[in-house]
Design an enzyme around this catalytic site. Structure first.
Site, PDB file in Angstrom:
ATOM      1  N   GLU A  65      11.898  36.990   3.046  1.00  0.00           N
ATOM      2  CA  GLU A  65      12.310  38.519   2.809  1.00  0.00           C
ATOM      3  C   GLU A  65      11.845  39.770   3.828  1.00  0.00           C
ATOM      4  O   GLU A  65      13.216  40.202   3.855  1.00  0.00           O
ATOM      5  CB  GLU A  65      11.508  38.973   1.631  1.00  0.00           C
ATOM      6  CG  GLU A  65      12.388  39.241  -0.064  1.00  0.00           C
ATOM      7  CD  GLU A  65      14.262  39.335   0.205  1.00  0.00           C
ATOM      8  OE1 GLU A  65      14.090  40.859   0.221  1.00  0.00           O
ATOM      9  OE2 GLU A  65      14.377  38.424  -0.608  1.00  0.00           O
ATOM     10  N   HIS A 116      12.832  38.067   6.842  1.00  0.00           N
ATOM     11  CA  HIS A 116      14.087  37.567   7.974  1.00  0.00           C
ATOM     12  C   HIS A 116      14.966  37.645   6.861  1.00  0.00           C
ATOM     13  O   HIS A 116      15.919  39.427   7.638  1.00  0.00           O
ATOM     14  CB  HIS A 116      14.519  36.041   7.708  1.00  0.00           C
ATOM     15  CG  HIS A 116      12.607  35.218   8.239  1.00  0.00           C
ATOM     16  ND1 HIS A 116      12.209  34.764   7.725  1.00  0.00           N
ATOM     17  CD2 HIS A 116      12.702  35.373  10.070  1.00  0.00           C
ATOM     18  CE1 HIS A 116      11.380  34.294   8.907  1.00  0.00           C
ATOM     19  NE2 HIS A 116      11.820  34.867   9.524  1.00  0.00           N
ATOM     20  N   GLN A 134       8.368  44.439  13.004  1.00  0.00           N
ATOM     21  CA  GLN A 134       7.214  45.364  12.724  1.00  0.00           C
ATOM     22  C   GLN A 134       6.018  43.798  12.892  1.00  0.00           C
ATOM     23  O   GLN A 134       4.928  44.553  12.548  1.00  0.00           O
ATOM     24  CB  GLN A 134       7.091  46.222  12.207  1.00  0.00           C
ATOM     25  CG  GLN A 134       5.587  47.401  12.801  1.00  0.00           C
ATOM     26  CD  GLN A 134       5.049  47.948  11.423  1.00  0.00           C
ATOM     27  OE1 GLN A 134       5.912  48.834  10.530  1.00  0.00           O
ATOM     28  NE2 GLN A 134       3.839  48.084  11.473  1.00  0.00           N
ATOM     29  N   LYS A 135       6.244  43.023  11.763  1.00  0.00           N
ATOM     30  CA  LYS A 135       5.232  41.562  11.588  1.00  0.00           C
ATOM     31  C   LYS A 135       5.272  41.629  13.437  1.00  0.00           C
ATOM     32  O   LYS A 135       3.577  41.188  12.925  1.00  0.00           O
ATOM     33  CB  LYS A 135       5.794  40.772  11.071  1.00  0.00           C
ATOM     34  CG  LYS A 135       5.017  39.626  10.936  1.00  0.00           C
ATOM     35  CD  LYS A 135       3.650  39.406  10.216  1.00  0.00           C
ATOM     36  CE  LYS A 135       3.423  38.387   9.790  1.00  0.00           C
ATOM     37  NZ  LYS A 135       4.016  37.080  10.161  1.00  0.00           N
ATOM     38  N   ASP A 136       5.700  41.366  13.936  1.00  0.00           N
ATOM     39  CA  ASP A 136       5.210  41.009  15.634  1.00  0.00           C
ATOM     40  C   ASP A 136       5.413  41.621  16.295  1.00  0.00           C
ATOM     41  O   ASP A 136       6.408  42.283  17.257  1.00  0.00           O
ATOM     42  CB  ASP A 136       6.269  40.158  15.777  1.00  0.00           C
ATOM     43  CG  ASP A 136       6.103  38.514  14.738  1.00  0.00           C
ATOM     44  OD1 ASP A 136       5.190  38.279  14.983  1.00  0.00           O
ATOM     45  OD2 ASP A 136       6.730  38.357  13.755  1.00  0.00           O
ATOM     46  N   MET A 151       4.631  39.163   5.063  1.00  0.00           N
ATOM     47  CA  MET A 151       5.420  37.769   4.375  1.00  0.00           C
ATOM     48  C   MET A 151       5.222  36.771   5.845  1.00  0.00           C
ATOM     49  O   MET A 151       5.302  37.409   6.598  1.00  0.00           O
ATOM     50  CB  MET A 151       7.112  38.103   3.868  1.00  0.00           C
ATOM     51  CG  MET A 151       7.187  38.153   2.764  1.00  0.00           C
ATOM     52  SD  MET A 151       8.250  38.737   2.040  1.00  0.00           S
ATOM     53  CE  MET A 151       8.118  39.537   0.333  1.00  0.00           C
ATOM     54  N   SER A 197       6.649  32.309   7.671  1.00  0.00           N
ATOM     55  CA  SER A 197       6.569  31.562   7.531  1.00  0.00           C
ATOM     56  C   SER A 197       5.886  30.189   7.349  1.00  0.00           C
ATOM     57  O   SER A 197       6.017  29.159   6.627  1.00  0.00           O
ATOM     58  CB  SER A 197       7.627  30.681   8.544  1.00  0.00           C
ATOM     59  OG  SER A 197       8.896  31.297   8.628  1.00  0.00           O
TER      60      SER A 197
END
Ligand code: AMP
Length: 279
Positions: A34, A36, A147-149, A183, A185
């Site tokens: 979700e 991505h 924003q995760k990265d 979330m 991978s």
């Protein structure tokens, strides 16, 4: 959805569409979730033609077993992208991307010297090398990153400015599981028990929100103390930084960002929290 593995074919398609369309681009390494798909949706809202790439980029991995173990469920990714309304999927081979193998280096102004950059040597060099090549092939008007990265977002923004690329950068908020875990991978690699443990990562980060009146050093100490209560989580770093340049935060730097990386078993996870203002 159009699918191509060849950059020549992609050039031709983009050439046709770019006259009448705003091209949005979402680069990924696949094993889509979700998070991505939220980037695909953001691109569809702002652009009229959305391109997604799936390429597990070897030059950004400094751990060969991490690269080998990286999940590659391409057929289910294709279904997810089709359902999300992606217009074109680019699935290049290594040779297609690294036809010219020379790697360039740009001055990232210290962005690559802290946090992920410090722990994963040459990681961001790999990221800019693949993204610059992908941007040159896709020639997007807008790009969408998560924003995760967070550190990656600042690196890509810097690269766009460095090369004067006519590309608008968009950072999309972190999508989380119901228990707050960001979330990723890599989450599917967690055992059932490890997955339960992983929920402590966002809990600890959210706990910091009530403490933003403290000095950055105190916040880092608090995070270290909280993580040390969970023996199954090995904290790699907790870094409170100026959100604009990732220099160590001082009491006067706002917004600030808290970046954390940790290991649970054999899985490495990252998360972050932006603190916009001090109460
Ligand atoms: P990756 O496939 O891990 O290289 O990620 C591709 C893009 O998806 C990057 O811009 C990531 O920051 C973004 N992304 C990954 N996980 C999330 C998430 N949980 N929420 C929002 N974006 C994400």
């Amino acid at each position: 959805m159009i699918i191509t593995t060849r950059k020549k074919e992609l050039y031709e398609i983009i050439g046709r569409y770019s006259k009448e369309h705003i091209i949005g681009f979402v680069p990924t390494m696949g094993a889509l979730h979700e998070g991505h798909l939220s980037l695909i949706r953001a691109s569809r809202e702002k652009c009229s033609f959305t391109v997604c790439s799936i390429f597990v980029n070897p030059t950004q991995f400094n751990d060969s077993s991490d690269l080998e173990k990286y999940p590659r469920p391409v057929s289910s990714d294709i279904i997810k992208l089709t359902q999300a309304g992606c217009d074109l999927l680019f699935l290049p081979t290594y040779d297609e991307i690294y036809e010219d193998p020379r790697l360039f280096d740009i001055d990232l102004g210290g962005l690559d010297q802290v946090a992920e950059g410090k722990m994963r040597e040459n990681h961001f060099k790999g990221v800019i090398n693949v993204c610059k090549r992908l941007f040159d092939i896709v020639q997007p008007n807008q790009v969408f990153f998560g924003q995760k990265d967070y550190q990656q977002c600042l690196v890509i923004r810097k690269m766009i400015r460095f090369f004067n690329l006519p590309i608008q950068f968009n950072m999309i908020p972190i999508q989380r599981e119901q228990d707050g875990l960001a979330m990723s991978s890599r989450n599917i690699r967690l055992s059932e028990q490890e997955r339960k443990t992983a929920a402590f990562i966002p809990q600890i980060l959210m706990g910091v929100q009530n403490l933003v009146h403290k000095y950055p050093g105190e916040l880092e100490n608090f995070i270290h103390a909280e993580f040390s209560k969970h023996k199954d989580i090995i904290l790699e770093y907790a870094y409170v930084a100026d959100a604009t340049d990732l220099k160590p935060a001082t009491d006067k730097n706002w917004p600030a960002v808290i970046l954390v990386a940790c290991r649970i078993g054999n899985t490495r996870l990252i998360d972050n929290l932006i603190i916009y203002e001090k109460n």
